[in-house]
Write a protein that holds these residues in place. Structure first.
Motif, PDB file in Angstrom:
ATOM      1  N   VAL A  54      40.425  20.069  34.405  1.00  0.00           N
ATOM      2  CA  VAL A  54      41.403  21.129  34.191  1.00  0.00           C
ATOM      3  C   VAL A  54      40.728  22.379  33.628  1.00  0.00           C
ATOM      4  CG1 VAL A  54      43.434  21.806  32.864  1.00  0.00           C
ATOM      5  CG2 VAL A  54      43.323  19.536  33.897  1.00  0.00           C
ATOM      6  N   ASP A  55      39.822  22.172  32.680  1.00  0.00           N
ATOM      7  CA  ASP A  55      39.130  23.298  32.057  1.00  0.00           C
ATOM      8  C   ASP A  55      37.866  23.643  32.847  1.00  0.00           C
ATOM      9  OD1 ASP A  55      40.995  23.352  29.947  1.00  0.00           O
ATOM     10  OD2 ASP A  55      39.930  21.719  28.948  1.00  0.00           O
ATOM     11  N   GLY A  56      37.638  24.902  33.017  1.00  0.00           N
ATOM     12  CA  GLY A  56      36.436  25.320  33.731  1.00  0.00           C
ATOM     13  C   GLY A  56      36.662  26.599  34.504  1.00  0.00           C
ATOM     14  N   GLY A  57      35.599  27.108  35.081  1.00  0.00           N
ATOM     15  CA  GLY A  57      35.673  28.352  35.821  1.00  0.00           C
ATOM     16  C   GLY A  57      36.130  28.164  37.252  1.00  0.00           C
ATOM     17  N   VAL A  58      36.195  29.274  37.963  1.00  0.00           N
ATOM     18  CA  VAL A  58      36.612  29.273  39.368  1.00  0.00           C
ATOM     19  C   VAL A  58      35.567  28.565  40.221  1.00  0.00           C
ATOM     20  CG1 VAL A  58      37.070  30.775  41.345  1.00  0.00           C
ATOM     21  CG2 VAL A  58      37.949  31.371  39.076  1.00  0.00           C
ATOM     22  N   ILE A  59      36.018  27.731  41.134  1.00  0.00           N
ATOM     23  CA  ILE A  59      35.116  26.939  41.978  1.00  0.00           C
ATOM     24  C   ILE A  59      34.833  27.624  43.317  1.00  0.00           C
ATOM     25  CG2 ILE A  59      34.912  24.753  43.250  1.00  0.00           C
ATOM     26  CD1 ILE A  59      36.476  23.422  40.993  1.00  0.00           C
ATOM     27  N   MET A  60      35.855  28.264  43.878  1.00  0.00           N
ATOM     28  CA  MET A  60      35.719  28.823  45.224  1.00  0.00           C
ATOM     29  C   MET A  60      35.025  30.189  45.226  1.00  0.00           C
ATOM     30  SD  MET A  60      36.984  26.338  46.775  1.00  0.00           S
ATOM     31  CE  MET A  60      38.217  25.036  46.783  1.00  0.00           C
ATOM     32  N   ALA A  61      34.373  30.487  46.343  1.00  0.00           N
ATOM     33  CA  ALA A  61      33.700  31.782  46.506  1.00  0.00           C
ATOM     34  C   ALA A  61      34.723  32.862  46.862  1.00  0.00           C
ATOM     35  CB  ALA A  61      32.650  31.674  47.600  1.00  0.00           C
ATOM     36  N   LYS A  62      34.272  34.115  46.841  1.00  0.00           N
ATOM     37  CA  LYS A  62      35.145  35.233  47.172  1.00  0.00           C
ATOM     38  C   LYS A  62      35.474  35.246  48.661  1.00  0.00           C
ATOM     39  CE  LYS A  62      33.618  38.379  43.500  1.00  0.00           C
ATOM     40  NZ  LYS A  62      33.077  39.729  43.208  1.00  0.00           N
ATOM     41  N   LEU A  63      36.679  35.738  48.974  1.00  0.00           N
ATOM     42  CA  LEU A  63      37.053  35.914  50.377  1.00  0.00           C
ATOM     43  C   LEU A  63      36.633  37.281  50.875  1.00  0.00           C
ATOM     44  CD1 LEU A  63      40.612  34.314  50.806  1.00  0.00           C
ATOM     45  CD2 LEU A  63      38.464  33.573  51.822  1.00  0.00           C
ATOM     46  N   GLY A  64      36.724  38.275  50.022  1.00  0.00           N
ATOM     47  CA  GLY A  64      36.321  39.616  50.429  1.00  0.00           C
ATOM     48  C   GLY A  64      37.427  40.361  51.144  1.00  0.00           C
ATOM     49  N   ASN A  65      37.279  41.666  51.241  1.00  0.00           N
ATOM     50  CA  ASN A  65      38.303  42.505  51.859  1.00  0.00           C
ATOM     51  C   ASN A  65      38.398  42.327  53.368  1.00  0.00           C
ATOM     52  OD1 ASN A  65      38.947  43.672  49.397  1.00  0.00           O
ATOM     53  ND2 ASN A  65      37.374  45.266  49.607  1.00  0.00           N
ATOM     54  N   GLU A  66      37.332  41.805  53.990  1.00  0.00           N
ATOM     55  CA  GLU A  66      37.367  41.641  55.449  1.00  0.00           C
ATOM     56  C   GLU A  66      38.343  40.548  55.878  1.00  0.00           C
ATOM     57  OE1 GLU A  66      34.125  39.045  53.750  1.00  0.00           O
ATOM     58  OE2 GLU A  66      34.833  41.107  53.520  1.00  0.00           O
ATOM     59  N   THR A  67      38.796  39.763  54.929  1.00  0.00           N
ATOM     60  CA  THR A  67      39.746  38.700  55.258  1.00  0.00           C
ATOM     61  C   THR A  67      41.106  39.010  54.635  1.00  0.00           C
ATOM     62  OG1 THR A  67      38.940  37.456  53.344  1.00  0.00           O
ATOM     63  CG2 THR A  67      37.990  36.917  55.488  1.00  0.00           C
ATOM     64  N   ALA A  68      41.509  40.254  54.679  1.00  0.00           N
ATOM     65  CA  ALA A  68      42.765  40.679  54.046  1.00  0.00           C
ATOM     66  C   ALA A  68      43.978  39.939  54.606  1.00  0.00           C
ATOM     67  CB  ALA A  68      42.949  42.197  54.229  1.00  0.00           C
ATOM     68  N   SER A  97      44.279  27.339  39.464  1.00  0.00           N
ATOM     69  CA  SER A  97      43.480  28.521  39.143  1.00  0.00           C
ATOM     70  C   SER A  97      41.994  28.290  39.384  1.00  0.00           C
ATOM     71  CB  SER A  97      43.700  28.928  37.684  1.00  0.00           C
ATOM     72  OG  SER A  97      43.024  28.053  36.794  1.00  0.00           O
ATOM     73  N   ARG A  98      41.563  27.053  39.410  1.00  0.00           N
ATOM     74  CA  ARG A  98      40.155  26.749  39.674  1.00  0.00           C
ATOM     75  C   ARG A  98      39.886  26.562  41.173  1.00  0.00           C
ATOM     76  NH1 ARG A  98      36.995  22.374  36.693  1.00  0.00           N
ATOM     77  NH2 ARG A  98      35.374  23.848  37.326  1.00  0.00           N
ATOM     78  N   LEU A  99      40.842  25.959  41.883  1.00  0.00           N
ATOM     79  CA  LEU A  99      40.609  25.551  43.269  1.00  0.00           C
ATOM     80  C   LEU A  99      41.225  26.490  44.303  1.00  0.00           C
ATOM     81  CD1 LEU A  99      41.245  21.733  42.774  1.00  0.00           C
ATOM     82  CD2 LEU A  99      39.061  22.783  43.367  1.00  0.00           C
ATOM     83  N   TYR A 100      41.893  27.537  43.858  1.00  0.00           N
ATOM     84  CA  TYR A 100      42.495  28.467  44.810  1.00  0.00           C
ATOM     85  C   TYR A 100      41.407  29.013  45.744  1.00  0.00           C
ATOM     86  CZ  TYR A 100      45.611  32.107  46.538  1.00  0.00           C
ATOM     87  OH  TYR A 100      46.380  32.910  47.337  1.00  0.00           O
ATOM     88  N   PRO A 101      41.631  28.970  47.060  1.00  0.00           N
ATOM     89  CA  PRO A 101      40.572  29.318  48.025  1.00  0.00           C
ATOM     90  C   PRO A 101      40.002  30.727  47.916  1.00  0.00           C
ATOM     91  CG  PRO A 101      42.355  28.122  49.100  1.00  0.00           C
ATOM     92  CD  PRO A 101      42.832  28.432  47.717  1.00  0.00           C
ATOM     93  N   CYS A 102      40.776  31.640  47.355  1.00  0.00           N
ATOM     94  CA  CYS A 102      40.289  33.014  47.174  1.00  0.00           C
ATOM     95  C   CYS A 102      39.705  33.121  45.773  1.00  0.00           C
ATOM     96  CB  CYS A 102      41.445  33.998  47.376  1.00  0.00           C
ATOM     97  SG  CYS A 102      41.054  35.697  46.921  1.00  0.00           S
ATOM     98  N   GLY A 103      38.372  33.207  45.677  1.00  0.00           N
ATOM     99  CA  GLY A 103      37.711  33.196  44.386  1.00  0.00           C
ATOM    100  C   GLY A 103      38.120  34.318  43.460  1.00  0.00           C
ATOM    101  N   GLU A 104      38.200  35.565  44.002  1.00  0.00           N
ATOM    102  CA  GLU A 104      38.567  36.696  43.161  1.00  0.00           C
ATOM    103  C   GLU A 104      40.024  36.614  42.708  1.00  0.00           C
ATOM    104  OE1 GLU A 104      38.237  38.378  47.431  1.00  0.00           O
ATOM    105  OE2 GLU A 104      37.609  36.613  46.304  1.00  0.00           O
ATOM    106  N   CYS A 105      40.886  36.045  43.587  1.00  0.00           N
ATOM    107  CA  CYS A 105      42.293  35.855  43.228  1.00  0.00           C
ATOM    108  C   CYS A 105      42.414  34.784  42.139  1.00  0.00           C
ATOM    109  CB  CYS A 105      43.104  35.423  44.446  1.00  0.00           C
ATOM    110  SG  CYS A 105      42.883  36.468  45.903  1.00  0.00           S
ATOM    111  N   ALA A 106      41.595  33.734  42.263  1.00  0.00           N
ATOM    112  CA  ALA A 106      41.607  32.664  41.274  1.00  0.00           C
ATOM    113  C   ALA A 106      41.176  33.181  39.910  1.00  0.00           C
ATOM    114  CB  ALA A 106      40.691  31.526  41.733  1.00  0.00           C
ATOM    115  N   THR A 107      40.204  34.073  39.900  1.00  0.00           N
ATOM    116  CA  THR A 107      39.746  34.658  38.638  1.00  0.00           C
ATOM    117  C   THR A 107      40.873  35.425  37.962  1.00  0.00           C
ATOM    118  OG1 THR A 107      37.478  34.858  39.474  1.00  0.00           O
ATOM    119  CG2 THR A 107      38.082  36.231  37.596  1.00  0.00           C
TER     120      THR A 107
END
Length: 224
Positions: free
Chosen positions: A68-82, A123-133
């Motif tokens: 449960v505790d920890g940082g974001v796991i997924m990488a960024k999606l970036g603006n190209e995948t809007a 919040s850790r596993l959300y596929p969009c890394g920047e959104c998860a942050t």
């Protein structure tokens, strides 16, 4: 003199009658014995005893979930995948709002901890890394409210409101949550009687004193 055939037939009929009586007096049990452990499962077995003990323990002590505790796991999606980001966001908000609107009115300690864990894991596993942050930061700023269904659903709408404020989207009145996120489950999640009857904000939900104190309209505004 009774023939041998008649005697055999009489014995068979008598045996069937006795078996039928035993079945009526003691109906078959759905319990079974585990061939590996020899333990009895089913009606009155160890499985029923374990479930009762587990439920009692759940009510008194929260369950600890690893990860449960920890940082974001997924990488960024970036603006190209809007387009993907937008579709993912809509689906996730739909899921989260439906979860909180179906949450128990009077949850146990275990159920409250389960919802908190679910939100933090999201919040850790959300596929969009920047959104998860961003979601993790919101969870720190606005800790999940889980004392009731209303507290959870209105808390989530406040968080959704914060996201939409950053995206410069129109605010959404959370008095309409039950209509906007109706899952077709056959009941009214917030138990409201009309669209004009705005639900009261629970005591444990953070209030915005600059807004209407009676309706809480300032708190329960969010975007779609």
């Amino acid at each position: 003199m009774i023939s041998r055939f008649a005697k055999s037939l009489f014995i068979i009929i008598l045996a069937i009658f006795i078996l039928a009586m035993l079945a009526v007096l003691h109906p078959p049990s759905r319990a079974y014995i585990d061939p590996w452990t020899g333990q009895l499962f089913g009606e009155g077995g160890v499985e029923k005893t374990w479930n009762s003990a587990h439920q009692s323990a759940s009510d008194s002590a929260p369950t600890t979930i690893a990860g449960v505790d920890g940082g974001v796991i997924m990488a960024k999606l970036g603006n190209e995948t809007a387009k993907t980001r937008a579709a993912l966001g809509q689906a996730t908000w739909k899921l989260l709002h439906t979860v909180t609107l179906r949450f128990p009115e009077h949850p146990t300690n275990d159920e409250r901890e389960a919802l908190k864990s679910y939100l933090h894991l999201t919040s850790r596993l959300y596929p969009c890394g920047e959104c998860a942050t961003e979601f993790q930061e919101l969870l720190k700023k606005f800790p999940p409210q889980t004392s009731s269904r209303q507290a959870a659903s209105l808390w989530l709408c406040r968080v959704h409101n914060e996201v939409n404020k950053r995206l410069k989207k129109a605010e959404f009145n959370c008095a309409n949550l039950s209509t906007e996120y109706d899952c077709g489950c056959g009941d009214d999640p917030l138990n409201s009687t009309s669209t004009t009857d705005t639900p009261q904000i629970p005591d444990d939900l953070e209030r915005d004193t600059s807004k209407d104190k009676v309706t809480g309209a300032g708190l329960i505004q969010g975007g779609r």
